[in-house]
Design an enzyme around this catalytic site. Structure first.
Site, PDB file in Angstrom:
ATOM      1  N   GLY A   9     116.845 155.363  54.005  1.00 54.77           N
ATOM      2  CA  GLY A   9     117.648 154.007  54.110  1.00 54.77           C
ATOM      3  C   GLY A   9     117.743 153.180  52.938  1.00 54.77           C
ATOM      4  O   GLY A   9     117.846 152.037  53.053  1.00 54.77           O
ATOM      5  N   GLN A  84     120.864 154.064  62.534  1.00 55.00           N
ATOM      6  CA  GLN A  84     122.033 153.531  63.181  1.00 55.00           C
ATOM      7  C   GLN A  84     121.715 152.177  63.556  1.00 55.00           C
ATOM      8  O   GLN A  84     121.333 152.053  64.710  1.00 55.00           O
ATOM      9  CB  GLN A  84     122.670 154.554  64.036  1.00 55.00           C
ATOM     10  N   THR A 126     111.730 146.870  66.229  1.00 53.11           N
ATOM     11  CA  THR A 126     112.798 145.691  66.059  1.00 53.11           C
ATOM     12  C   THR A 126     112.305 144.890  67.530  1.00 53.11           C
ATOM     13  O   THR A 126     111.968 145.576  68.592  1.00 53.11           O
ATOM     14  CB  THR A 126     114.397 146.413  66.292  1.00 53.11           C
ATOM     15  N   GLU A 128     114.793 143.980  69.175  1.00 53.24           N
ATOM     16  CA  GLU A 128     115.637 144.667  70.494  1.00 53.24           C
ATOM     17  C   GLU A 128     114.808 145.275  71.332  1.00 53.24           C
ATOM     18  O   GLU A 128     115.117 145.331  72.405  1.00 53.24           O
ATOM     19  CB  GLU A 128     116.729 145.362  69.530  1.00 53.24           C
ATOM     20  N   TYR A 150     120.440 151.472  71.488  1.00 56.11           N
ATOM     21  CA  TYR A 150     119.712 151.015  70.184  1.00 56.11           C
ATOM     22  C   TYR A 150     118.283 150.713  70.534  1.00 56.11           C
ATOM     23  O   TYR A 150     117.315 151.177  69.873  1.00 56.11           O
ATOM     24  CB  TYR A 150     120.375 150.029  69.200  1.00 56.11           C
ATOM     25  N   LYS A 154     114.878 152.984  69.774  1.00 56.38           N
ATOM     26  CA  LYS A 154     114.067 152.422  68.743  1.00 56.38           C
ATOM     27  C   LYS A 154     112.393 152.219  69.571  1.00 56.38           C
ATOM     28  O   LYS A 154     111.591 152.257  68.905  1.00 56.38           O
ATOM     29  CB  LYS A 154     114.372 151.109  68.425  1.00 56.38           C
TER      30      LYS A 154
END
Ligand code: NAP
Ligand code: F7E
Length: 348
Positions: A9, A84, A126, A128, A150, A154
């Site tokens: 990344g 992503q 994350t 999230e 997502y 993760k």
């Protein structure tokens, strides 16, 4: 001999800040990029490390490519930042997101185990994963409840990283990073969307931006500080996971107000839900309008992290606070608009 790091990344926001941190530390940095019609190198150029990176073609969907890359580079440290990373699109592309952000990490862990299990690995976890939060503030022991494909992908990757540490005695760490932003942030994320749009409206003296949920609250910090934390996590005697956050939360509306104020603009809000608008107090013109198109099928309403463990064990001290971050981003976008560097139309 210089330590060798492989950053996946490398073309993203965090890739640039981490590359800067590691080259400053004397590392030989290998940047793993995926082939595209036009390689995104502007962030690395902007941060002054483009010429220091050795580029490696890399794709998280392709196990043998990962294996060969590790075998060729023989890194001491692997930082897996590739993903992503846009939550909104993950509702539209759940299978792809699961493959890259979830199984892709299993491929990488497995490849490290095969090539050399002594390679250390950092996984970009994350906030999230907390999603529908089970406690406030969130710490390393708060139970997870992801709210998007997502977040779910993760979370799988996070547990795989923990599992490889516990099963195979590998040095894997997961940084549970809350939202971190910068002038190098992608234009589709709400902070940069706000700073770039307001900078343009300020420059042109007209225009409006459309946003989704103005009430969503996030714990926003500066990407440079957060990549410093990622580096510190990889230098510990014993691998451990850490929450990295600012410990403050603000709504999207607060962010708009702060960005406007950095441009000497004041916003007056009226109406509610999809009828809410923000007007430039001086001119009375609408500059913010709500468009339900940007609402998410399931929202993460509020995030607030507690970074005490990182502050204590890593001696991590972030240098940029919320107000400084917003100002930094706005001023950079004012310059970008003046230099004609912002696209006149962005795909949101
Ligand atoms: P970003 O700017 O979107 O960068 C993502 C990077 O991943 C890009 O270089 C992208 O390459 C690469 N990539 C995407 N799919 C790939 C694939 N299939 N194979 C190889 N490379 C691929 O994201 P970021 O903000 O720097 O975030 C870095 C990491 O931290 C991500 O894993 C993200 O999910 C995670 N994270 C971010 C935050 C945050 O607030 N920024 C918070 C917590 C966790 P292209 O340039 O080709 O697209
Ligand atoms: O949304 C709301 C939106 O897309 C923030 C990624 O780096 O951080 C990031 O994920 C909030 C959400 O970031 C718009 O509904 C309102 O509540 O900037 P965002 P995110 O979803 O928090 C986490 C930690 C990551 O790991 C991710 O990789 O803002 N919002 N109006 C909007 N969001 C967007 N994008 N656009 C809007 O118009």
């Amino acid at each position: 001999m210089a330590k060798r790091a492989l950053i996946t990344g490398i073309t993203g926001q965090d890739g640039a800040y981490l590359a800067r941190r590691l080259t400053d530390e004397g590392y030989q940095v290998h940047g793993a990029y995926r082939r595209s019609a036009s390689l995104t190198t502007w962030r690395l150029k902007e941060i002054g490390v483009l010429d220091d990176i050795q580029f490696e073609p890399f794709e998280l969907a392709e196990y043998n490519n990962i294996l060969r890359t590790l075998d060729r580079v023989q890194p001491d440290e692997v930082y897996n930042l590739a993903a992503q990373s846009f939550v909104g699109i993950s509702f539209e592309q759940p299978l792809y997101t699961s493959d890259i952000d979830g199984i892709g990490v299993a491929r990488l862990l497995e490849a490290i185990r095969c090539v050399d299990p002594k390679m250390k690995m950092y996984q970009a976890s994350t906030s999230e994963m907390f999603g529908k939060v089970q406690a406030v503030p969130q710490t390393e022991t708060t139970p997870f409840y992801p709210r998007s494909p997502y977040g779910v992908a993760k979370l799988y990757a996070h547990w795989m990283s923990v599992n490889y540490r516990e099963s195979h005695d590998m040095y894997t760490v997961s940084g549970i990073l809350f939202n971190h932003e910068s002038p190098l942030r992608g234009l589709e994320f709400v902070t940069r969307k706000i700073t770039s749009s307001l900078a343009r409206i300020h420059h042109d003296g007209k225009g409006e931006m459309q946003l989704g949920n103005l009430d969503a609250e996030r714990d926003w910090g500066f990407a440079g500080d957060y990549m410093n934390a990622a580096y510190l996590m990889m230098q510990q005697e014993t691998p451990q996971d850490f929450v990295i956050a600012s410990g403050r939360t603000h709504s999207v509306r607060d962010f708009v107000n702060a960005a406007a104020s950095a441009l000497d603009m004041s916003i007056e809000w009226e109406g509610s839900a999809e009828k809410e608008v923000g007007r430039n107090q001086k001119t009375g013109e609408v500059v913010v309008r709500v468009n339900p198109k940007f609402w998410r099928p399931a929202e993460v309403e509020q995030l607030l992290g507690d970074p005490s463990r990182a502050r204590k064990s890593l001696n991590w001290n972030p240098e940029v606070n919320f107000e400084q971050l917003v100002e930094k981003m706005v001023l950079a976008d004012v310059k970008n608009v003046e230099a004609g560097l912002l696209p006149s139309r962005t795909l949101e």
